[in-house]
Write a protein that holds these residues in place. Structure first.
Motif, PDB file in Angstrom:
ATOM      1  N   LEU A   1       0.849  -1.191   0.000  1.00  0.00           N
ATOM      2  CA  LEU A   1       0.000   0.000   0.000  1.00  0.00           C
ATOM      3  C   LEU A   1       0.883   1.239   0.000  1.00  0.00           C
ATOM      4  CD1 LEU A   1      -2.940   1.057   0.188  1.00  0.00           C
ATOM      5  CD2 LEU A   1      -2.643   1.083   2.674  1.00  0.00           C
ATOM      6  N   ASN A   2       0.857   2.009  -1.095  1.00  0.00           N
ATOM      7  CA  ASN A   2       1.706   3.184  -1.224  1.00  0.00           C
ATOM      8  C   ASN A   2       0.954   4.490  -1.041  1.00  0.00           C
ATOM      9  OD1 ASN A   2       4.090   1.733  -1.821  1.00  0.00           O
ATOM     10  ND2 ASN A   2       3.413   1.473  -3.935  1.00  0.00           N
ATOM     11  N   SER A   3      -0.328   4.485  -1.369  1.00  0.00           N
ATOM     12  CA  SER A   3      -1.096   5.722  -1.280  1.00  0.00           C
ATOM     13  C   SER A   3      -2.482   5.441  -0.734  1.00  0.00           C
ATOM     14  CB  SER A   3      -1.195   6.406  -2.648  1.00  0.00           C
ATOM     15  OG  SER A   3      -1.891   5.594  -3.567  1.00  0.00           O
ATOM     16  N   LEU A   4      -3.055   6.488  -0.151  1.00  0.00           N
ATOM     17  CA  LEU A   4      -4.370   6.365   0.457  1.00  0.00           C
ATOM     18  C   LEU A   4      -5.111   7.674   0.260  1.00  0.00           C
ATOM     19  CD1 LEU A   4      -6.265   4.718   2.458  1.00  0.00           C
ATOM     20  CD2 LEU A   4      -5.155   6.026   4.282  1.00  0.00           C
ATOM     21  N   GLU A  19       0.182   3.351  10.261  1.00  0.00           N
ATOM     22  CA  GLU A  19       1.435   2.641  10.465  1.00  0.00           C
ATOM     23  C   GLU A  19       1.676   1.655   9.327  1.00  0.00           C
ATOM     24  OE1 GLU A  19       1.915   1.001  14.353  1.00  0.00           O
ATOM     25  OE2 GLU A  19       2.400   2.962  15.205  1.00  0.00           O
ATOM     26  N   CYS A  20       1.963   2.204   8.159  1.00  0.00           N
ATOM     27  CA  CYS A  20       2.291   1.427   6.979  1.00  0.00           C
ATOM     28  C   CYS A  20       3.119   2.322   6.061  1.00  0.00           C
ATOM     29  CB  CYS A  20       1.037   0.905   6.271  1.00  0.00           C
ATOM     30  SG  CYS A  20      -0.188   2.165   5.903  1.00  0.00           S
ATOM     31  N   TRP A  21       3.730   1.749   5.041  1.00  0.00           N
ATOM     32  CA  TRP A  21       4.720   2.472   4.243  1.00  0.00           C
ATOM     33  C   TRP A  21       4.066   3.262   3.125  1.00  0.00           C
ATOM     34  CZ3 TRP A  21       9.162   3.420   6.255  1.00  0.00           C
ATOM     35  CH2 TRP A  21       9.641   2.548   7.237  1.00  0.00           C
ATOM     36  N   PRO A  53       3.864  10.717   5.950  1.00  0.00           N
ATOM     37  CA  PRO A  53       3.871   9.297   5.570  1.00  0.00           C
ATOM     38  C   PRO A  53       5.214   8.623   5.821  1.00  0.00           C
ATOM     39  CG  PRO A  53       2.887  10.643   3.836  1.00  0.00           C
ATOM     40  CD  PRO A  53       3.524  11.582   4.809  1.00  0.00           C
ATOM     41  N   TRP A  54       5.167   7.396   6.321  1.00  0.00           N
ATOM     42  CA  TRP A  54       6.375   6.629   6.602  1.00  0.00           C
ATOM     43  C   TRP A  54       7.263   6.469   5.378  1.00  0.00           C
ATOM     44  CZ3 TRP A  54       5.212   1.705  10.032  1.00  0.00           C
ATOM     45  CH2 TRP A  54       4.964   2.122  11.348  1.00  0.00           C
ATOM     46  N   GLY A  55       6.658   6.337   4.206  1.00  0.00           N
ATOM     47  CA  GLY A  55       7.418   6.014   3.009  1.00  0.00           C
ATOM     48  C   GLY A  55       8.123   7.183   2.353  1.00  0.00           C
ATOM     49  N   LEU A  56       7.857   8.409   2.789  1.00  0.00           N
ATOM     50  CA  LEU A  56       8.551   9.568   2.231  1.00  0.00           C
ATOM     51  C   LEU A  56       9.986   9.616   2.755  1.00  0.00           C
ATOM     52  CD1 LEU A  56       5.998  12.543   2.263  1.00  0.00           C
ATOM     53  CD2 LEU A  56       6.856  11.261   0.303  1.00  0.00           C
ATOM     54  N   ALA A  57      10.905  10.061   1.890  1.00  0.00           N
ATOM     55  CA  ALA A  57      12.314  10.092   2.266  1.00  0.00           C
ATOM     56  C   ALA A  57      12.930  11.429   1.907  1.00  0.00           C
ATOM     57  CB  ALA A  57      13.074   8.953   1.577  1.00  0.00           C
TER      58      ALA A  57
END
Length: 209
Positions: A1-4, A19-21, A53-57
């Protein structure tokens, strides 16, 4: 799951909901409670940053106009490397950046008055921090277990430092105060040793702190 995408019907989001990437949290423009800017979740008026978001860097600059960083807003955001907090922010809430283990530097705006409990707990890549004029309170455990933290400068506006705020920071060798000794006890630097530097003529200091 990348986007919501949060639809217009959602008006309440509970703690730890994301709590997901994810790399993007989008919000329907008709939603009355929430909004999104570049994939980051805010309240509707964009004065409160709710979730990064957790997945942003990489580096992130919080938009000017934000006044509060909510509890757990950047919790375990391991891709976050640097963050700039604008002068409009007055409150960094509890656990706001805790366990963001790639965070190497943070610029705290002069509007901040409170750094919450556990705010930067476990930010193991953080090297130095400057607590600016305007901050009066540094919460309990605020920088505990920042294992690479070497230098802290603390403005004279700080009057209270919470329990074990800088404990278990083994590389912390220099803490520089600009004002009188704040309300704190020896547990602030629990389990570590280093040197506290203060300006001649300020008050409240003893041989240990």
């Amino acid at each position: 799951l990348n986007s919501l995408t949060i639809p217009s019907s959602v008006t309440n989001i509970g703690a730890y909901a994301f709590e997901c990437w994810l790399t993007t949290i989008a919000v329907d423009t008709n939603n009355p409670a929430y909004s999104s800017v570049n994939g980051v979740l805010f309240n509707k008026s964009q004065t409160t940053l709710i979730q990064y978001p957790w997945g942003l860097a990489g580096p992130y600059t919080i938009p000017n106009g934000v006044t509060s960083i909510e509890t757990n807003a950047f919790y375990e955001c391991d891709g976050l490397t640097t963050v700039t907090i604008p002068n409009s922010v007055t409150n960094i809430d509890d656990s706001a950046f805790s366990w963001s283990t790639s965070l190497t530097s943070v610029t705290i705006g002069t509007g901040v008055t409170r750094i919450g409990n556990d705010a930067f707990f476990g930010c193991t890549s953080l090297i130095s921090v400057a607590i600016p004029s305007g901050v009066t309170t540094v919460g309990a455990y605020a920088f505990q277990q920042c294992s690479n933290l070497t230098r802290v400068t603390i403005a004279k506006s700080v009057t209270s430092i919470g329990f074990q705020a800088f404990a278990f920071c083994p590389d912390l060798k220099g803490v520089y105060f600009s004002g009188n000794a704040p309300n704190a006890d020896s547990s602030v630097f629990y389990a570590d040793s280093g040197t506290v530097y203060y300006i001649q003529g300020t008050t409240g200091w003893s041989s240990t702190f």
